[in-house]
Design a protein around this motif. Structure first.
Motif, PDB file in Angstrom:
ATOM      1  N   SER A 120       9.133   8.626  -1.967  1.00  0.00           N
ATOM      2  CA  SER A 120       8.055   9.238  -2.734  1.00  0.00           C
ATOM      3  C   SER A 120       7.872   8.552  -4.081  1.00  0.00           C
ATOM      4  O   SER A 120       6.740   8.308  -4.524  1.00  0.00           O
ATOM      5  CB  SER A 120       8.335  10.731  -2.935  1.00  0.00           C
ATOM      6  OG  SER A 120       7.233  11.359  -3.556  1.00  0.00           O
ATOM      7  N   GLN A 163      -5.782   6.199  -0.679  1.00  0.00           N
ATOM      8  CA  GLN A 163      -4.919   7.373  -0.742  1.00  0.00           C
ATOM      9  C   GLN A 163      -4.130   7.529   0.560  1.00  0.00           C
ATOM     10  O   GLN A 163      -4.569   7.132   1.629  1.00  0.00           O
ATOM     11  CB  GLN A 163      -5.733   8.632  -1.026  1.00  0.00           C
ATOM     12  CG  GLN A 163      -6.853   8.914  -0.054  1.00  0.00           C
ATOM     13  CD  GLN A 163      -7.733  10.066  -0.504  1.00  0.00           C
ATOM     14  OE1 GLN A 163      -8.121  10.148  -1.669  1.00  0.00           O
ATOM     15  NE2 GLN A 163      -8.053  10.961   0.422  1.00  0.00           N
ATOM     16  N   HIS A 187       3.009  15.300   1.203  1.00  0.00           N
ATOM     17  CA  HIS A 187       3.124  14.521  -0.036  1.00  0.00           C
ATOM     18  C   HIS A 187       1.861  13.675  -0.142  1.00  0.00           C
ATOM     19  O   HIS A 187       1.526  12.933   0.792  1.00  0.00           O
ATOM     20  CB  HIS A 187       4.363  13.625  -0.002  1.00  0.00           C
ATOM     21  CG  HIS A 187       5.643  14.352   0.272  1.00  0.00           C
ATOM     22  ND1 HIS A 187       6.504  14.747  -0.727  1.00  0.00           N
ATOM     23  CD2 HIS A 187       6.188  14.772   1.454  1.00  0.00           C
ATOM     24  CE1 HIS A 187       7.547  15.362  -0.181  1.00  0.00           C
ATOM     25  NE2 HIS A 187       7.374  15.395   1.135  1.00  0.00           N
ATOM     26  N   TYR A 198      -0.581  10.867  -2.231  1.00  0.00           N
ATOM     27  CA  TYR A 198      -0.570   9.768  -3.193  1.00  0.00           C
ATOM     28  C   TYR A 198      -1.976   9.185  -3.251  1.00  0.00           C
ATOM     29  O   TYR A 198      -2.511   8.725  -2.240  1.00  0.00           O
ATOM     30  CB  TYR A 198       0.432   8.685  -2.768  1.00  0.00           C
ATOM     31  CG  TYR A 198       1.775   9.248  -2.394  1.00  0.00           C
ATOM     32  CD1 TYR A 198       2.740   9.522  -3.363  1.00  0.00           C
ATOM     33  CD2 TYR A 198       2.067   9.546  -1.061  1.00  0.00           C
ATOM     34  CE1 TYR A 198       3.965  10.069  -3.024  1.00  0.00           C
ATOM     35  CE2 TYR A 198       3.292  10.092  -0.710  1.00  0.00           C
ATOM     36  CZ  TYR A 198       4.228  10.356  -1.690  1.00  0.00           C
ATOM     37  OH  TYR A 198       5.434  10.906  -1.339  1.00  0.00           O
ATOM     38  N   LYS A 199      -2.558   9.221  -4.431  1.00  0.00           N
ATOM     39  CA  LYS A 199      -3.943   8.758  -4.583  1.00  0.00           C
ATOM     40  C   LYS A 199      -4.028   7.753  -5.705  1.00  0.00           C
ATOM     41  O   LYS A 199      -3.566   7.995  -6.827  1.00  0.00           O
ATOM     42  CB  LYS A 199      -4.871   9.929  -4.869  1.00  0.00           C
ATOM     43  CG  LYS A 199      -6.344   9.522  -4.948  1.00  0.00           C
ATOM     44  CD  LYS A 199      -7.252  10.726  -5.127  1.00  0.00           C
ATOM     45  CE  LYS A 199      -8.716  10.314  -5.164  1.00  0.00           C
ATOM     46  NZ  LYS A 199      -9.619  11.471  -5.327  1.00  0.00           N
ATOM     47  N   LEU A 214       6.105   5.216  -3.470  1.00  0.00           N
ATOM     48  CA  LEU A 214       4.689   5.352  -3.137  1.00  0.00           C
ATOM     49  C   LEU A 214       3.858   5.778  -4.351  1.00  0.00           C
ATOM     50  O   LEU A 214       2.702   5.367  -4.490  1.00  0.00           O
ATOM     51  CB  LEU A 214       4.518   6.349  -1.992  1.00  0.00           C
ATOM     52  CG  LEU A 214       5.067   5.869  -0.636  1.00  0.00           C
ATOM     53  CD1 LEU A 214       4.996   6.993   0.392  1.00  0.00           C
ATOM     54  CD2 LEU A 214       4.308   4.642  -0.145  1.00  0.00           C
ATOM     55  N   LYS A 215       4.419   6.583  -5.217  1.00  0.00           N
ATOM     56  CA  LYS A 215       3.704   6.974  -6.435  1.00  0.00           C
ATOM     57  C   LYS A 215       3.343   5.766  -7.281  1.00  0.00           C
ATOM     58  O   LYS A 215       2.267   5.702  -7.874  1.00  0.00           O
ATOM     59  CB  LYS A 215       4.564   7.927  -7.265  1.00  0.00           C
ATOM     60  CG  LYS A 215       4.641   9.348  -6.738  1.00  0.00           C
ATOM     61  CD  LYS A 215       5.544  10.193  -7.628  1.00  0.00           C
ATOM     62  CE  LYS A 215       5.687  11.610  -7.085  1.00  0.00           C
ATOM     63  NZ  LYS A 215       6.612  12.434  -7.908  1.00  0.00           N
TER      64      LYS A 215
END
Length: 411
Positions: free
Chosen positions: A5, A16, A27, A29-30, A8-9
């Motif tokens: 996570s 996204q 979860h 992520y954009k 990926l952030k």
């Protein structure tokens, strides 16, 4: 999931991604820029940790084994999302944690003695003949095609590739030509039939050899084409021309000097060679770990800076270099589309895991040519400066007249 996570952030700047972990938790992520929108599902906690530690190996394995599935989009879309965010050469530090240990393994794996070369070739090329028949063109050209127009079919583009290479060889009737890594023999047959030359094709694949020999009989070219199960290092006789398409990737960096010394030693004094190989516009880096393990053991994709010194030391002139940029991406797109059209047949020959493995391979290869700096080099070599025309006009003239692909296709 915590480590993945965090990665990926920091990674997702375009598009996204929604990830459902092993517990079903979402979860999201954009990125701040537009891009693909995908949803994936991880089916165990272990796979999330492994992908975070070394995605270059474990992302492909997770997809193959069914531990990663897509709820929205397909594997091509996911790899496209990752590579556009990773940028040039996919050298983002977040995905290279596992590279340190892998580099040692890769370095020693680049040594390709004859016995290992034979084994490596068999791993990939001695698959079922029926399988390759499903997605390659009628000449089984398993290398980058040459698209002169967006609407070109794969068959025409592959004919154009062979004509383009033949033109660069500046062939004369009756010459002896060596095809190093001849595959299923399509290039050798093309040269023999359309340029009236005698071709020796060498391969390390028993399946490819049997197919090529049978095809030569069927097309009446057995007297002009001689296929052999031979390592290039064992070739002794002289040739007027040497061509090698898609084989140099399997030579191994420690053998580059040996390879080009051999090319020079078996070329006649007025000889010309054409090396067609995948390359990278990036600096040298190890072969992708997943590709090395499952697809091309012993394979490597070099930058020009790593190839040229060995050519210079061998005493050969580099007389022309052409960089084909998106041609291989278009080729891979055509292969992937045909593969999916026949995927039920592939499943009958092998199984679901094999289908996912090849889906990942074709998708990863295409996005690498679109987003990660892979290209194709055509390197023309000669022993003398005066043995080729002074301008490149002769290449176009031969392609348009003597070796016109449209005319050949119509015959």
């Amino acid at each position: 999931m915590f480590l993945l996570s965090q990665i990926l952030k920091r990674l997702i700047k375009q598009g996204q991604l929604t990830v459902y972990d092993a517990d079903g938790k979402e979860h999201f992520y954009k990125g701040s820029e537009p891009g693909p929108s995908l949803k994936i599902r991880l089916h165990s906690r272990k796979v999330a940790r492994k992908i975070a530690i070394y995605p270059k190996l474990f992302l492909g394995e997770a997809y193959m084994e069914g531990d990663l599935t897509l709820d929205e989009g397909d594997i091509y879309d996911l790899l496209d999302l990752f590579t556009i965010n990773l940028g040039w050469g996919s050298r983002h530090p977040l995905v290279n944690i596992g590279d340190f240990a892998y580099r040692f393994y890769w370095f020693f794996n680049q040594f390709n003695p004859k016995s290992r070369s034979l084994k490596n070739v068999a791993h990939h090329y001695d698959l079922s003949d029926d399988f390759y028949e499903l997605f390659l063109d009628e000449n089984r050209q398993y290398s980058c095609a040459y698209f002169k127009a967006p609407e070109d079919s794969l068959e025409l583009a592959q004919l154009q590739k062979m004509a383009h290479i033949a033109a660069k060889l500046a062939l004369k009737p009756g010459q002896k030509v060596l095809d190093i890594g001849c595959g299923w023999g399509g290039m050798a047959r093309f040269l023999a039939e359309n340029a009236n030359v005698n071709v020796t094709g060498i391969t390390l694949s028993k399946n490819q050899l049997a197919y090529a020999q049978e095809k030569a009989k069927q097309t009446g070219l057995s007297t002009k084409v001689d296929y052999r199960l031979t390592d290039y290092r064992d070739v002794k006789e002289k040739f007027d021309r040497i061509v090698s398409v898609g084989m140099f990737e399997h030579v191994g960096v420690p053998h580059y000097a040996e390879y080009f010394r051999k090319v020079k030693s078996i070329l006649t004094d007025d000889g010309v060679a054409l090396i067609h190989t995948i390359g990278t516009a990036d600096r040298p880096s190890p072969t992708n770990a997943w590709v090395q393990k499952y697809i091309f053991p012993g394979g490597y994709i070099p930058p020009l800076s790593q190839v040229m010194p060995s050519i210079e030391k061998a005493g050969l002139y580099v007389t022309d270099v052409e960089v084909l940029r998106l041609h291989y991406a278009k080729t891979l797109r055509a292969w992937r589309e045909r593969f999916h059209e026949k995927i039920d047949t592939v499943r009958e020959i092998y199984d679901d895991r094999f289908c996912r493995m090849w889906d990942f391979y074709l998708s990863a290869s295409e996005v690498s040519f679109r987003n990660s700096g892979l290209v194709v080099f055509q390197i023309q070599l000669a022993k003398q400066l005066e043995d080729l025309p002074l301008t490149r006009n002769y290449i176009t003239e031969i392609e348009e007249n003597d070796l016109n692909p449209a005319r050949i296709a119509a015959e």
